[in-house]
Design a protein around this motif. Structure first.
Motif, PDB file in Angstrom:
ATOM      1  N   LYS A  22      32.444 -55.207 -10.095  1.00 53.74           N
ATOM      2  CA  LYS A  22      33.674 -55.633  -9.414  1.00 53.74           C
ATOM      3  C   LYS A  22      33.639 -57.139  -9.212  1.00 53.74           C
ATOM      4  O   LYS A  22      32.601 -57.771  -9.348  1.00 53.74           O
ATOM      5  CB  LYS A  22      33.791 -54.982  -8.028  1.00 53.74           C
ATOM      6  CG  LYS A  22      33.943 -53.502  -8.025  1.00 53.74           C
ATOM      7  CD  LYS A  22      34.080 -52.992  -6.611  1.00 53.74           C
ATOM      8  CE  LYS A  22      34.192 -51.481  -6.617  1.00 53.74           C
ATOM      9  NZ  LYS A  22      34.308 -50.952  -5.259  1.00 53.74           N
ATOM     10  N   ASN A  30      48.239 -51.472  -0.617  1.00 51.53           N
ATOM     11  CA  ASN A  30      46.789 -51.591  -0.504  1.00 51.53           C
ATOM     12  C   ASN A  30      46.121 -50.367  -1.104  1.00 51.53           C
ATOM     13  O   ASN A  30      45.189 -50.484  -1.908  1.00 51.53           O
ATOM     14  CB  ASN A  30      46.391 -51.789   0.957  1.00 51.53           C
ATOM     15  CG  ASN A  30      44.923 -52.081   1.117  1.00 51.53           C
ATOM     16  OD1 ASN A  30      44.127 -51.168   1.311  1.00 51.53           O
ATOM     17  ND2 ASN A  30      44.567 -53.344   1.020  1.00 51.53           N
ATOM     18  N   LEU A  31      46.601 -49.194  -0.731  1.00 48.74           N
ATOM     19  CA  LEU A  31      46.048 -47.953  -1.270  1.00 48.74           C
ATOM     20  C   LEU A  31      46.229 -47.881  -2.780  1.00 48.74           C
ATOM     21  O   LEU A  31      45.290 -47.548  -3.511  1.00 48.74           O
ATOM     22  CB  LEU A  31      46.714 -46.747  -0.598  1.00 48.74           C
ATOM     23  CG  LEU A  31      46.264 -45.380  -1.092  1.00 48.74           C
ATOM     24  CD1 LEU A  31      44.782 -45.166  -0.801  1.00 48.74           C
ATOM     25  CD2 LEU A  31      47.096 -44.297  -0.443  1.00 48.74           C
ATOM     26  N   LEU A  32      47.416 -48.215  -3.249  1.00 55.04           N
ATOM     27  CA  LEU A  32      47.696 -48.171  -4.682  1.00 55.04           C
ATOM     28  C   LEU A  32      46.839 -49.178  -5.454  1.00 55.04           C
ATOM     29  O   LEU A  32      46.245 -48.842  -6.483  1.00 55.04           O
ATOM     30  CB  LEU A  32      49.188 -48.445  -4.928  1.00 55.04           C
ATOM     31  CG  LEU A  32      49.655 -48.371  -6.369  1.00 55.04           C
ATOM     32  CD1 LEU A  32      49.441 -46.980  -6.947  1.00 55.04           C
ATOM     33  CD2 LEU A  32      51.129 -48.745  -6.453  1.00 55.04           C
ATOM     34  N   SER A  33      46.748 -50.406  -4.964  1.00 54.91           N
ATOM     35  CA  SER A  33      45.977 -51.430  -5.681  1.00 54.91           C
ATOM     36  C   SER A  33      44.482 -51.112  -5.647  1.00 54.91           C
ATOM     37  O   SER A  33      43.804 -51.260  -6.659  1.00 54.91           O
ATOM     38  CB  SER A  33      46.267 -52.830  -5.121  1.00 54.91           C
ATOM     39  OG  SER A  33      45.915 -52.914  -3.770  1.00 54.91           O
ATOM     40  N   LYS A  34      43.974 -50.661  -4.505  1.00 58.08           N
ATOM     41  CA  LYS A  34      42.549 -50.292  -4.436  1.00 58.08           C
ATOM     42  C   LYS A  34      42.245 -49.126  -5.360  1.00 58.08           C
ATOM     43  O   LYS A  34      41.232 -49.137  -6.066  1.00 58.08           O
ATOM     44  CB  LYS A  34      42.154 -49.923  -3.004  1.00 58.08           C
ATOM     45  CG  LYS A  34      41.921 -51.092  -2.106  1.00 58.08           C
ATOM     46  CD  LYS A  34      41.478 -50.610  -0.741  1.00 58.08           C
ATOM     47  CE  LYS A  34      41.223 -51.756   0.198  1.00 58.08           C
ATOM     48  NZ  LYS A  34      40.841 -51.278   1.543  1.00 58.08           N
ATOM     49  N   SER A  35      43.102 -48.126  -5.333  1.00 61.18           N
ATOM     50  CA  SER A  35      42.873 -46.953  -6.185  1.00 61.18           C
ATOM     51  C   SER A  35      42.911 -47.328  -7.659  1.00 61.18           C
ATOM     52  O   SER A  35      42.038 -46.912  -8.430  1.00 61.18           O
ATOM     53  CB  SER A  35      43.935 -45.881  -5.907  1.00 61.18           C
ATOM     54  OG  SER A  35      43.840 -45.438  -4.584  1.00 61.18           O
ATOM     55  N   THR A  36      43.892 -48.104  -8.037  1.00 62.91           N
ATOM     56  CA  THR A  36      44.006 -48.513  -9.441  1.00 62.91           C
ATOM     57  C   THR A  36      42.806 -49.345  -9.866  1.00 62.91           C
ATOM     58  O   THR A  36      42.223 -49.119 -10.926  1.00 62.91           O
ATOM     59  CB  THR A  36      45.312 -49.307  -9.657  1.00 62.91           C
ATOM     60  OG1 THR A  36      46.410 -48.481  -9.275  1.00 62.91           O
ATOM     61  CG2 THR A  36      45.470 -49.727 -11.106  1.00 62.91           C
ATOM     62  N   TYR A  37      42.418 -50.288  -9.021  1.00 62.62           N
ATOM     63  CA  TYR A  37      41.284 -51.154  -9.356  1.00 62.62           C
ATOM     64  C   TYR A  37      39.975 -50.357  -9.353  1.00 62.62           C
ATOM     65  O   TYR A  37      39.210 -50.417 -10.319  1.00 62.62           O
ATOM     66  CB  TYR A  37      41.197 -52.320  -8.363  1.00 62.62           C
ATOM     67  CG  TYR A  37      40.100 -53.305  -8.703  1.00 62.62           C
ATOM     68  CD1 TYR A  37      40.304 -54.307  -9.641  1.00 62.62           C
ATOM     69  CD2 TYR A  37      38.856 -53.226  -8.094  1.00 62.62           C
ATOM     70  CE1 TYR A  37      39.295 -55.204  -9.967  1.00 62.62           C
ATOM     71  CE2 TYR A  37      37.844 -54.114  -8.412  1.00 62.62           C
ATOM     72  CZ  TYR A  37      38.066 -55.103  -9.348  1.00 62.62           C
ATOM     73  OH  TYR A  37      37.069 -55.982  -9.667  1.00 62.62           O
ATOM     74  N   ASN A  38      39.707 -49.623  -8.274  1.00 65.01           N
ATOM     75  CA  ASN A  38      38.425 -48.940  -8.126  1.00 65.01           C
ATOM     76  C   ASN A  38      38.248 -47.728  -9.040  1.00 65.01           C
ATOM     77  O   ASN A  38      37.132 -47.447  -9.471  1.00 65.01           O
ATOM     78  CB  ASN A  38      38.218 -48.494  -6.670  1.00 65.01           C
ATOM     79  CG  ASN A  38      38.003 -49.654  -5.744  1.00 65.01           C
ATOM     80  OD1 ASN A  38      37.499 -50.711  -6.134  1.00 65.01           O
ATOM     81  ND2 ASN A  38      38.395 -49.482  -4.503  1.00 65.01           N
ATOM     82  N   LEU A  39      39.334 -47.015  -9.308  1.00 64.62           N
ATOM     83  CA  LEU A  39      39.219 -45.775 -10.077  1.00 64.62           C
ATOM     84  C   LEU A  39      39.569 -45.922 -11.554  1.00 64.62           C
ATOM     85  O   LEU A  39      39.200 -45.071 -12.357  1.00 64.62           O
ATOM     86  CB  LEU A  39      40.091 -44.687  -9.446  1.00 64.62           C
ATOM     87  CG  LEU A  39      39.752 -44.334  -7.996  1.00 64.62           C
ATOM     88  CD1 LEU A  39      40.769 -43.350  -7.439  1.00 64.62           C
ATOM     89  CD2 LEU A  39      38.339 -43.785  -7.884  1.00 64.62           C
ATOM     90  N   VAL A  40      40.289 -46.991 -11.898  1.00 68.56           N
ATOM     91  CA  VAL A  40      40.716 -47.149 -13.285  1.00 68.56           C
ATOM     92  C   VAL A  40      40.196 -48.459 -13.890  1.00 68.56           C
ATOM     93  O   VAL A  40      39.372 -48.445 -14.807  1.00 68.56           O
ATOM     94  CB  VAL A  40      42.261 -47.072 -13.410  1.00 68.56           C
ATOM     95  CG1 VAL A  40      42.691 -47.252 -14.856  1.00 68.56           C
ATOM     96  CG2 VAL A  40      42.787 -45.766 -12.841  1.00 68.56           C
TER      97      VAL A  40
END
Length: 130
Positions: free
Chosen positions: A57, A96-106
């Motif tokens: 990261k 925040n949830l969408l950006s974290k999820s996209t970054y961390n999971l994809v």
């Protein structure tokens, strides 16, 4: 902006390099207190990171605090007037949830897997020359 912000990134990653080089130009042009540190060229002990962990990261360090992933981007963006709106937007709960999820999971896992493949290829090429 009382303390310099340090950004740890992977210069060997084409995606990371492209994005960070863009930020570097902006930071240099505007004389901002941000330092970009290639994880491949320094001992990461002072930041309590390993090279492999840091390759997973983006990391930012400011005022003795460590930020990773979207929070690291937010710290970086908040220091650059042109990008401050992004820093604000990623703090809204749903974004925040969408950006974290996209970054961390994809995104981060894909970029990290690409990094591992490049490193394996580099090691194999080095072993062939030995």
């Amino acid at each position: 902006m009382d303390e310099k912000t340090e950004i740890i990134y992977n210069e060997n990653c084409p995606v990371c390099r492209f994005e960070i080089n863009h930020y570097k130009k902006y930071v240099t042009k505007n004389n901002l207190p941000i330092t970009f540190i290639d994880l491949n060229k320094v001992n990461l002990d002072q930041w309590n990171l390993t090279q492999d962990y840091a390759a997973k990261k983006l990391y930012a360090f400011k005022a003795g605090e460590k930020f990773e992933g979207i929070e690291a981007f937010s710290v970086l963006w908040s220091e650059m007037p042109k990008y401050r709106v992004l820093a604000v937007l990623v703090k809204f709960p749903i974004l925040n949830l969408l950006s974290k999820s996209t970054y961390n999971l994809v995104l981060a896992p894909i970029i990290y897997r690409m990094h591992l493949k490049r490193e394996a290829k580099r090691k194999n090429n080095t072993n062939v020359k030995d």
